[in-house]
Design an enzyme around this catalytic site. Structure first.
Site, PDB file in Angstrom:
ATOM      1  N   GLU A 135       0.827   9.669   3.287  1.00  0.00           N
ATOM      2  CA  GLU A 135       0.271   9.213   2.244  1.00  0.00           C
ATOM      3  C   GLU A 135       1.194   7.679   1.826  1.00  0.00           C
ATOM      4  O   GLU A 135       0.549   7.241   0.840  1.00  0.00           O
ATOM      5  CB  GLU A 135       2.327  10.076   1.205  1.00  0.00           C
ATOM      6  CG  GLU A 135       1.827  11.069   1.513  1.00  0.00           C
ATOM      7  CD  GLU A 135       1.052  12.096   0.471  1.00  0.00           C
ATOM      8  OE1 GLU A 135       0.067  11.028  -0.237  1.00  0.00           O
ATOM      9  OE2 GLU A 135      -0.279  13.640   1.182  1.00  0.00           O
ATOM     10  N   HIS A 178      -2.516   5.632   1.982  1.00  0.00           N
ATOM     11  CA  HIS A 178      -3.132   5.738   0.819  1.00  0.00           C
ATOM     12  C   HIS A 178      -1.995   4.661  -0.149  1.00  0.00           C
ATOM     13  O   HIS A 178      -3.688   3.949  -0.611  1.00  0.00           O
ATOM     14  CB  HIS A 178      -2.943   7.148   0.097  1.00  0.00           C
ATOM     15  CG  HIS A 178      -3.461   8.373   0.195  1.00  0.00           C
ATOM     16  ND1 HIS A 178      -4.539   8.706   0.664  1.00  0.00           N
ATOM     17  CD2 HIS A 178      -2.984   9.633   0.534  1.00  0.00           C
ATOM     18  CE1 HIS A 178      -5.064   9.657   0.564  1.00  0.00           C
ATOM     19  NE2 HIS A 178      -4.533   9.987   1.652  1.00  0.00           N
ATOM     20  N   GLU A 229      -8.642  10.550   3.243  1.00  0.00           N
ATOM     21  CA  GLU A 229      -7.565  11.667   3.799  1.00  0.00           C
ATOM     22  C   GLU A 229      -8.185  11.388   5.180  1.00  0.00           C
ATOM     23  O   GLU A 229      -6.757  11.528   5.592  1.00  0.00           O
ATOM     24  CB  GLU A 229      -7.685  12.466   3.548  1.00  0.00           C
ATOM     25  CG  GLU A 229      -7.679  13.280   2.189  1.00  0.00           C
ATOM     26  CD  GLU A 229      -6.499  12.652   1.795  1.00  0.00           C
ATOM     27  OE1 GLU A 229      -5.035  12.732   2.395  1.00  0.00           O
ATOM     28  OE2 GLU A 229      -5.848  12.528   0.832  1.00  0.00           O
TER      29      GLU A 229
END
Length: 422
Positions: A279, A282, A358
């Site tokens: 995460e 990102h 991703e």
């Protein structure tokens, strides 16, 4: 004429449903490639026979419902138009009201209520399906409460946005779409800013992570990634689901690192750190901002298409659709129909971009934590908890998967492990 067109539309939808049924329950083949059988990516190595069977059944049902529900929505819009229901809702609006926003609010309430009622059985079936397969743990009262909240929130935002859009249509027939888009830019950024602190807490309870030792590890990882953060937030999801999740959300000072309590309960610290590193990837690669820019660009293209397609459809099929002018509020179902079609057929592109992001986040996480075993085991646990389909058909992957299928993600990590050993 309207009855004939409506009957043809219903029959066409029926044929489509039958075709989708045979494809998903009797036609598709999403088995494991021979080269990957017996590897860590093979679900038979980490899922029980019962879990494999349930995963197959649930995936087939979910995929079928997905590809049926969107065309069903289109059929609803079409029927609302050709039967004159949309015109009737407009006539029910108080014409004596000076402000258009109040007239539009009445129209939108009836339209939103009708759509909610017609689509409710399908939504309820999805809810019961998730419960019957052990994914959802949410009580009906809690699920219904969220539906009611979403109804009123969507209604409130729709009244504002639709009033502005239709006002712009009256003021500028040729450039309304560009003016409307220019207003979506600050509105979208504002929503992204307030989402973690205003909207998300309406549905769930957020509080600082109770495991302070784990929080220290996560914040240390965030410091390595140059992510400014003082707290990690935990959200109570165990009363709603058995699935696992974690995410970084928000923009600016309202950005949040969030962990579901189900993730905390089921995964080890090493697995959680890998997920959080993903995460953080990102965040570091600005995927949230890239996503906002992509959304705004797609919105611009979508509004331009609507501005071209909608007048053409009204000129050619206005009598059948009971629409005289595009700027009349009763044309809204046609606006929503075209929007939904464009969104559906553009989803393979947006999903492909998301899957690429991703993959980059996975690679970033592997480089940051340097624990491929934790990566593999976390992916395996995510698969088991959600009874995920590890190797979907190409059609399903294109239209449904914002993340790479678990077969690809696990195999990618495994290949990295083999490369390091060599």
């Amino acid at each position: 004429m309207a009855k004939k067109v409506g009957l043809i539309a219903v029959l066409a939808f029926g044929v489509y449903v039958v075709a989708m049924y045979f494809y998903f329950f009797h036609g598709q083949n999403s088995g494991i490639p021979t080269s990957l059988k017996g590897t860590v990516a093979d679900p038979t190595t980490f899922m029980t026979t019962q879990e494999l069977m349930l995963s197959k059944e649930l995936s087939e049902l979910r995929n079928f419902l997905f590809f049926v529900s969107t065309p069903f929505e289109w059929l609803i819009y079409f029927i609302i138009l050709i039967t004159g229901i949309s015109r009737m809702f407009e006539r029910w609006s108080p014409t004596e009201q000076k402000w258009a926003i109040w007239r539009n609010a009445v129209y939108l309430f009836f339209l939103s209520l009708l759509l909610f009622v017609v689509q409710f059985p399908l939504a309820y079936y999805r809810y019961t399906l998730s419960k019957s397969y052990g994914i959802s743990t949410q009580l009906f009262s809690s699920w219904m409460r969220e539906n009611v909240i979403s109804f009123w929130m969507d209604f409130g935002m729709s009244v504002i946005t639709i009033t502005v859009v239709y006002w712009l249509m009256k003021k500028s027939v040729k450039r309304w779409w560009l003016y409307a888009w220019s207003l979506t830019v600050p509105f979208t950024i504002f929503l992204m800013f307030i989402q973690p602190v205003v909207i998300a807490p309406i549905y769930n309870d957020f509080y600082p992570l109770q495991d302070k030792e784990l929080e220290t590890k996560i914040l240390s990882l965030a410091a390595q990634a140059d992510i400014p953060s003082e707290h990690v937030y935990e959200v109570n999801m165990a009363e709603k689901t058995n699935a696992l999740n974690a995410y970084v959300t928000g923009i600016g000072s309202n950005s949040r690192i969030v962990l579901w309590d189900t993730t905390l309960n089921r995964l080890s610290d090493d697995e959680i750190l890998f997920i959080m590193a993903h995460e953080m990837g990102h965040y570091v690669m600005k995927d949230i901002y890239i996503g906002i820019a992509g959304y705004l660009f797609m919105t611009l293209i979508g509004l331009w298409f609507i501005a071209k397609i909608m007048p053409w459809m009204i000129r050619r099929y206005g009598k059948v659709l009971n629409i005289k002018e595009m700027s009349n509020i009763h044309s809204l179902p046609l606006f929503l129909f075209i929007s939904s079609v464009l969104l559906f057929f553009s989803s393979p592109l947006s999903n492909a971009v998301s899957r690429y992001q991703e993959v980059r986040a996975d690679e970033y996480a592997m480089a940051l934590v340097e624990d491929p075993e934790a990566a593999v085991s976390s992916f395996q646990q995510l698969t088991k908890s959600g009874l995920s389909e590890v190797n979907p058909s190409t059609l399903v992957k294109w239209f449904r998967y914002t993340h790479p299928p678990m077969l690809e993600r696990i195999n990618h990590v495994a290949e990295e492990m083999q490369g390091e050993e060599q």
